[in-house]
Motif scaffolding. Structure first.
Motif, short mmCIF file in Angstrom:
data_model
loop_
_atom_site.label_atom_id
_atom_site.label_comp_id
_atom_site.label_asym_id
_atom_site.label_seq_id
_atom_site.Cartn_x
_atom_site.Cartn_y
_atom_site.Cartn_z
N GLN A 1 0.84 -1.20 0.00
CA GLN A 1 0.00 0.00 0.00
C GLN A 1 0.87 1.25 0.00
O GLN A 1 1.94 1.28 0.60
N THR A 2 0.41 2.28 -0.68
CA THR A 2 1.21 3.49 -0.77
C THR A 2 1.25 4.25 0.56
O THR A 2 0.26 4.35 1.28
N GLY A 3 2.45 4.77 0.84
CA GLY A 3 2.64 5.69 1.96
C GLY A 3 3.14 7.03 1.45
O GLY A 3 3.54 7.89 2.23
N ASP A 4 3.14 7.19 0.11
CA ASP A 4 3.45 8.46 -0.56
C ASP A 4 4.83 9.00 -0.20
O ASP A 4 5.04 10.22 -0.21
N PHE A 5 5.76 8.12 0.13
CA PHE A 5 7.13 8.50 0.45
C PHE A 5 7.22 9.39 1.70
O PHE A 5 8.24 10.06 1.92
N ALA A 6 6.18 9.44 2.53
CA ALA A 6 6.14 10.36 3.67
C ALA A 6 6.21 9.58 4.99
O ALA A 6 5.61 8.52 5.13
N ARG A 7 6.90 10.15 5.98
CA ARG A 7 7.07 9.48 7.27
C ARG A 7 5.74 9.29 7.99
O ARG A 7 5.44 8.19 8.46
N ASP A 8 4.96 10.35 8.10
CA ASP A 8 3.68 10.25 8.80
C ASP A 8 2.74 9.28 8.12
O ASP A 8 2.06 8.49 8.79
N MET A 9 2.71 9.33 6.78
CA MET A 9 1.84 8.41 6.04
C MET A 9 2.32 6.97 6.22
O MET A 9 1.52 6.04 6.38
N GLY A 10 3.64 6.77 6.20
CA GLY A 10 4.18 5.44 6.42
C GLY A 10 3.78 4.90 7.78
O GLY A 10 3.43 3.71 7.92
N ARG A 11 3.82 5.76 8.79
CA ARG A 11 3.42 5.33 10.14
C ARG A 11 1.94 4.97 10.17
O ARG A 11 1.56 3.93 10.72
N GLN A 12 1.10 5.82 9.59
CA GLN A 12 -0.34 5.58 9.60
C GLN A 12 -0.71 4.30 8.84
O GLN A 12 -1.52 3.50 9.32
N VAL A 13 -0.11 4.12 7.68
CA VAL A 13 -0.40 2.92 6.88
C VAL A 13 0.08 1.67 7.61
O VAL A 13 -0.60 0.65 7.65
N MET A 14 1.25 1.76 8.25
CA MET A 14 1.78 0.61 8.97
C MET A 14 0.88 0.25 10.15
O MET A 14 0.65 -0.94 10.43
N GLU A 15 0.34 1.26 10.85
CA GLU A 15 -0.58 1.00 11.96
C GLU A 15 -1.79 0.21 11.48
O GLU A 15 -2.23 -0.74 12.13
N THR A 16 -2.33 0.61 10.32
CA THR A 16 -3.50 -0.08 9.77
C THR A 16 -3.17 -1.49 9.33
O THR A 16 -3.91 -2.44 9.62
N LEU A 17 -2.05 -1.64 8.63
CA LEU A 17 -1.68 -2.95 8.12
C LEU A 17 -1.32 -3.92 9.24
O LEU A 17 -1.54 -5.13 9.10
N LEU A 18 -0.79 -3.40 10.33
CA LEU A 18 -0.48 -4.27 11.47
C LEU A 18 -1.73 -4.91 12.06
O LEU A 18 -1.70 -6.05 12.53
N GLN A 19 -2.82 -4.17 12.04
CA GLN A 19 -4.08 -4.71 12.56
C GLN A 19 -4.58 -5.86 11.68
O GLN A 19 -5.10 -6.86 12.18
N ALA A 20 -4.40 -5.70 10.36
CA ALA A 20 -4.85 -6.74 9.43
C ALA A 20 -3.86 -7.90 9.34
O ALA A 20 -4.25 -9.04 9.04
N HIS A 21 -2.59 -7.62 9.58
CA HIS A 21 -1.55 -8.65 9.44
C HIS A 21 -0.61 -8.61 10.65
O HIS A 21 0.56 -8.21 10.54
N PRO A 22 -1.08 -9.03 11.81
CA PRO A 22 -0.27 -8.97 13.03
C PRO A 22 0.95 -9.89 12.99
O PRO A 22 1.86 -9.73 13.81
N ASP A 23 0.96 -10.84 12.05
CA ASP A 23 2.07 -11.79 11.98
C ASP A 23 3.20 -11.30 11.06
O ASP A 23 4.16 -12.04 10.81
#
Length: 324
Positions: free
Chosen positions: A201-223
């Motif tokens: 998933q895109t994080g638009d090369f941005a730190r804040d977006m990368g953090r937000q996207v990672m938070e979401t993806l961690l919930q869907a893929h905790p492993d």
């Protein structure tokens, strides 16, 4: 008969356009003491872009440039408008890092029509529409596919688990580095049956977006146990998200990336990141050199390739003082 004549004229006109397209070439650059140089930056929201712009400013006086630098603030439409403004101001040459492959083609074509040679810097445009040596002089930049490939090869060699569950943080949608870093990594990592990319998933090369996207993806893929980010800013954001979730980057999650920023090298030294492949932002001196050769009538290759280093725990400390 009249219809046949009109049709024949249309066909001839079309053939003429085809011939003109085939004969297209970048405008020449006259040799003179000082040049008005345009640099159309796409955004300034991260250390890489700031370092690149500074490199052009630092080079300007030594290279006898009157530099006009703009900032499109992440908007492809504004970047096209910025180039229009530079053309109106009578620049001699344009250096353009296009935010996206397709939307910036009009800027390239307008510069060519205005007799202004253009060099694409660090990103390219759709090669099916605009070509180096025809519509612009050359692309100055890294091999993004190879960058992704080198990250994949490092992961394959250094991952110690039985199964690699990968989350991929992509760069700006439609940009050449995002497209190529993805294909370079994906095509090579999936040759090894141990690895699976469960989300990209895109994080638009941005730190804040990368953090937000990672938070979401961690919930869907905790492993998840591997994070591949297309740049260091998103990787640092992902590290923040992992730590907030109680995970341990560098221990139970391997984080890998591209760029070679100071923060990334520090993260490697701290054991939170495994590798980052360099993608240097210091294009000013190279731009000066290649522009001088072009003005002197030398043949410029369609791609002036930048050679990139790779940083790991073995050498990160040796290079952090030169990082940005």
């Amino acid at each position: 008969m009249k219809r046949r004549i009109l049709m024949g004229t249309a066909i001839a006109f079309g053939l003429g356009l085809t011939t003109m397209s085939a004969m297209a070439e970048p405008p020449p650059l006259a040799q003179k003491e000082r040049y008005k140089v345009g640099f159309s930056q796409m955004e300034s929201n991260n250390p890489w872009r700031i370092a690149e712009t500074k490199s052009f400013h630092d080079t300007a006086e030594a290279c006898n440039w009157d530099l006009i630098a703009t900032d499109a603030a992440g908007s492809a439409a504004k970047q096209v408008a910025d180039v229009d403004s530079m053309i109106a101001q009578g620049i001699d040459v344009l250096f353009l890092p296009p935010r996206e492959e397709k939307p910036l083609i009009p800027a390239v074509m307008k510069a060519q029509a205005a007799g202004i040679p253009t060099f694409l810097v660090d990103r390219s445009v759709d090669p099916n529409v605009a070509k180096a040596g025809e519509h612009y002089v050359s692309f100055l930049g890294s091999d993004f596919i190879d960058q992704g490939k080198r990250v994949a090869e490092w992961v394959i060699e250094n991952f110690e688990g039985d199964k690699g569950i990968i989350v991929e943080l992509e760069g700006t949608t439609g940009s050449s580095p995002a497209n190529d870093r993805k294909s370079g990594f994906d095509d090579n990592i999936l040759k090894d049956d141990r690895f699976e990319i469960v989300a990209s998933q895109t994080g638009d090369f941005a730190r804040d977006m990368g953090r937000q996207v990672m938070e979401t993806l961690l919930q869907a893929h905790p492993d998840v146990n591997i994070v591949y980010a297309h740049n260091d800013e998103m990787a640092i954001g992902a590290i923040q998200a992992l730590e907030l979730a109680g995970r341990k980057p560098g221990e139970d999650v391997l984080v890998v990336s591209i760029d070679g920023t100071r923060d990334a090298l520090q993260a490697i030294i701290d054991g939170k990141m495994g590798v980052t492949v360099e993608s240097s932002p210091f294009f000013g001196p190279l731009a000066c050199e290649i522009m001088g050769k072009y003005a002197a009538g030398e043949s410029i290759p369609p791609w002036v390739k930048v050679e990139d280093r790779i940083f790991t725990k073995d050498n990160a400390a040796d290079h952090i003082d030169e990082a940005y």
